[in-house]
Scaffold this motif. Structure first.
Motif, short mmCIF file in Angstrom:
data_model
loop_
_atom_site.label_atom_id
_atom_site.label_comp_id
_atom_site.label_asym_id
_atom_site.label_seq_id
_atom_site.Cartn_x
_atom_site.Cartn_y
_atom_site.Cartn_z
N GLU A 29 15.86 -84.05 57.79
CA GLU A 29 16.21 -83.63 58.94
C GLU A 29 17.39 -82.63 59.23
N TYR A 30 17.65 -82.06 57.71
CA TYR A 30 18.50 -80.69 57.33
C TYR A 30 17.26 -80.03 57.35
N ALA A 31 16.09 -79.92 56.59
CA ALA A 31 15.41 -78.71 57.16
C ALA A 31 15.07 -78.27 57.86
N ALA A 32 14.85 -79.98 58.94
CA ALA A 32 14.00 -79.80 59.87
C ALA A 32 15.57 -78.33 61.23
N GLU A 33 16.24 -79.12 61.14
CA GLU A 33 17.40 -78.10 62.18
C GLU A 33 17.52 -76.64 60.81
N ALA A 34 17.29 -76.43 60.15
CA ALA A 34 16.67 -75.16 59.63
C ALA A 34 15.88 -73.90 60.61
N ILE B 136 6.24 -67.14 60.63
CA ILE B 136 8.36 -68.58 60.07
C ILE B 136 9.75 -68.71 61.23
N ALA B 137 9.13 -69.90 60.99
CA ALA B 137 10.92 -69.56 61.83
C ALA B 137 12.17 -71.11 60.89
N GLY B 138 12.76 -70.31 60.78
CA GLY B 138 13.59 -71.35 59.52
C GLY B 138 14.14 -69.82 57.84
N LEU B 139 14.08 -70.85 56.65
CA LEU B 139 14.63 -69.62 55.58
C LEU B 139 13.45 -68.95 55.55
N LYS C 165 14.44 -82.07 43.94
CA LYS C 165 13.39 -80.83 44.49
C LYS C 165 14.30 -80.90 45.81
N ARG C 166 14.16 -80.43 47.09
CA ARG C 166 14.44 -80.05 48.06
C ARG C 166 13.74 -79.71 48.66
N PRO C 167 13.25 -79.98 50.55
CA PRO C 167 12.27 -80.18 51.08
C PRO C 167 12.66 -78.50 51.94
N TYR C 168 11.59 -77.96 51.98
CA TYR C 168 11.38 -76.97 52.68
C TYR C 168 12.13 -76.42 53.44
#
Length: 275
Positions: free
Chosen positions: A23-28, A74-77, A125-128
């Motif tokens: 959910e944090y990755a989706a917020e990014a 792209i949208a995010g990091l 590991k963490r989500p992209y």
């Protein structure tokens, strides 16, 4: 239990069945500037708003070619997007060397979906933290548009938008979705830019500095079908399209004024973009 007891890694579910790091990755993704994608029977178009972190910096790229027949928005990091884009380029090259033809877009999307989902299965590991819109063409299937989410979920779309204030762009797309299938290249670009304008705050406009357009498609029929390679347009290359959309807007405003006077401004235009 406190929420943060379950967000220390991406492999632990909360009692509600949620994975907070996903959910944090989706917020990014929601914090990134908006990108819009539309597909018709002959073309797929990506349009994006570019940001500059400060007045002295350049504008961040939002569209990237992957292969002759595929490109992404792209949208995010951006750093995570670079990792995924390099992986996609390697897979397309390997497929071309092995089979002597373009990689099917659906196969490419499945690979990056699997790669992202693995990050929710292994500790450490963490989500992209990036969302993608992938536009491409197949030799047989024609143009395609796919959405990629940090959870690893992928889905084919007719039209979609991701990023900050993207709901306003999606509202425009939903109202006009039935028109897209028969649209040509120029019409798709115009619809994409109009959807992009809907997501802007009141004091911002589309300019040649902050707007990017990417196009891929096919021409001809049957054996004469030819792929138009994915191409990104920036700077003065998009000036004519932006002016055309601005002229349409001005014409619409004049018609509204003649018909019924001042129309109330949409409520969303007073919101601020997440910078």
């Amino acid at each position: 239990m406190f929420r943060n007891n379950y967000d220390n890694d991406s492999v632990t579910f909360s009692p509600q069945g949620r994975i907070f790091q996903v959910e944090y990755a989706a917020e990014a993704v929601k914090q990134g500037s908006v990108v819009v994608g539309i597909a018709s029977k002959t073309h797929a178009v990506l349009v994006a708003i570019k940001r500059n972190a400060e007045e002295l910096s350049s504008y961040q790229k939002k569209l990237f070619p992957i292969d002759e027949h595929v490109g992404i928005a792209i949208a995010g990091l951006t750093s995570d997007a670079r990792v995924l884009s390099n992986f996609m380029k390697q897979q397309c090259l390997a497929h071309r060397l092995t089979y002597g033809r373009d990689m099917p877009v659906r196969s490419l999307i499945d690979l990056i979906g699997d790669k992202a989902q693995v990050n929710t299965q292994h500790l450490g590991k963490r989500p992209y933290g990036v969302g993608l819109l992938v536009a491409g063409v197949d030799e047989r299937g024609g143009p395609h548009l796919f959405e990629f989410q940090p959870s690893g979920m992928t889905e084919e779309m007719v039209a979609f938008a991701i990023g900050a204030r993207s709901q306003m762009a999606r509202t425009y797309l939903e109202k006009n979705v039935e028109k897209f299938a028969e649209c040509g290249r120029e019409e798709l670009i115009a619809h994409g830019l109009k959807a992009l304008k809907e997501s802007l705050v009141q004091d911002r406009e589309l300019t040649v500095e902050n707007t990017s357009v990417g196009v891929v498609g096919v021409t001809g029929e049957g054996a004469k079908r030819v792929v138009e390679p994915f191409k990104v347009f920036d700077g003065q290359d998009v000036a004519a399209w932006i002016e055309a959309v601005a002229d349409d807007k001005e014409g619409g405003d004049d018609a509204e004024a003649e018909a019924g006077g001042d129309a109330p401004a949409p409520a969303g235009e007073t919101m601020e973009v997440d910078e």
